[in-house]
Scaffold this motif. Structure first.
Motif, PDB file in Angstrom:
ATOM      1  N   VAL A  51      16.530   4.891  -5.316  1.00 51.84           N
ATOM      2  CA  VAL A  51      15.298   4.672  -4.556  1.00 51.84           C
ATOM      3  C   VAL A  51      14.623   5.998  -4.229  1.00 51.84           C
ATOM      4  O   VAL A  51      15.229   7.064  -4.311  1.00 51.84           O
ATOM      5  CB  VAL A  51      15.587   3.892  -3.245  1.00 51.84           C
ATOM      6  N   GLU A  52      13.359   5.891  -3.852  1.00 47.39           N
ATOM      7  CA  GLU A  52      12.626   7.080  -3.435  1.00 47.39           C
ATOM      8  C   GLU A  52      13.189   7.585  -2.111  1.00 47.39           C
ATOM      9  O   GLU A  52      13.825   6.842  -1.361  1.00 47.39           O
ATOM     10  CB  GLU A  52      11.145   6.734  -3.284  1.00 47.39           C
ATOM     11  N   GLU A  53      12.933   8.842  -1.821  1.00 47.24           N
ATOM     12  CA  GLU A  53      13.558   9.495  -0.672  1.00 47.24           C
ATOM     13  C   GLU A  53      13.244   8.798   0.651  1.00 47.24           C
ATOM     14  O   GLU A  53      14.112   8.660   1.509  1.00 47.24           O
ATOM     15  CB  GLU A  53      13.131  10.958  -0.597  1.00 47.24           C
ATOM     16  N   HIS A  54      12.019   8.329   0.818  1.00 51.35           N
ATOM     17  CA  HIS A  54      11.670   7.700   2.096  1.00 51.35           C
ATOM     18  C   HIS A  54      12.242   6.285   2.237  1.00 51.35           C
ATOM     19  O   HIS A  54      12.207   5.712   3.318  1.00 51.35           O
ATOM     20  CB  HIS A  54      10.148   7.709   2.302  1.00 51.35           C
ATOM     21  N   HIS A  55      12.802   5.710   1.170  1.00 55.24           N
ATOM     22  CA  HIS A  55      13.421   4.380   1.227  1.00 55.24           C
ATOM     23  C   HIS A  55      14.945   4.438   1.332  1.00 55.24           C
ATOM     24  O   HIS A  55      15.591   3.393   1.397  1.00 55.24           O
ATOM     25  CB  HIS A  55      13.056   3.565  -0.015  1.00 55.24           C
TER      26      HIS A  55
END
Length: 70
Positions: free
Chosen positions: A10-14
């Motif tokens: 997942v992307e870093e903010h998720h």
């Protein structure tokens, strides 16, 4: 192991949400699996209990494949 996998998928903010979902699923499976397996084993036998898992596994496999493709 799931934490490292989630962090790469997942992307870093998720990442916090992904870790929460996976950890919650792990806890739920730990709490439900043993009593459900014991109940089904007594009700329909151990082979029947394993065969009850097959449709769930197929659904999860298809869901994961679709999630990874899309």
């Amino acid at each position: 192991m799931f934490a490292a996998t989630a962090m790469r998928l997942v992307e870093e903010h998720h990442i916090p949400r992904a870790l929460a979902i996976l950890d919650g699923g792990n806890a739920l499976a730990t709490v439900i699996a043993a009593p459900a397996g014991s109940f089904l084993g007594n009700l329909i036998g151990w082979r029947g209990a394993f065969f009850c898992v097959v449709p769930v596994a197929v659904i999860v496999f298809v869901w994961q494949m679709l999630s990874l493709i899309l």
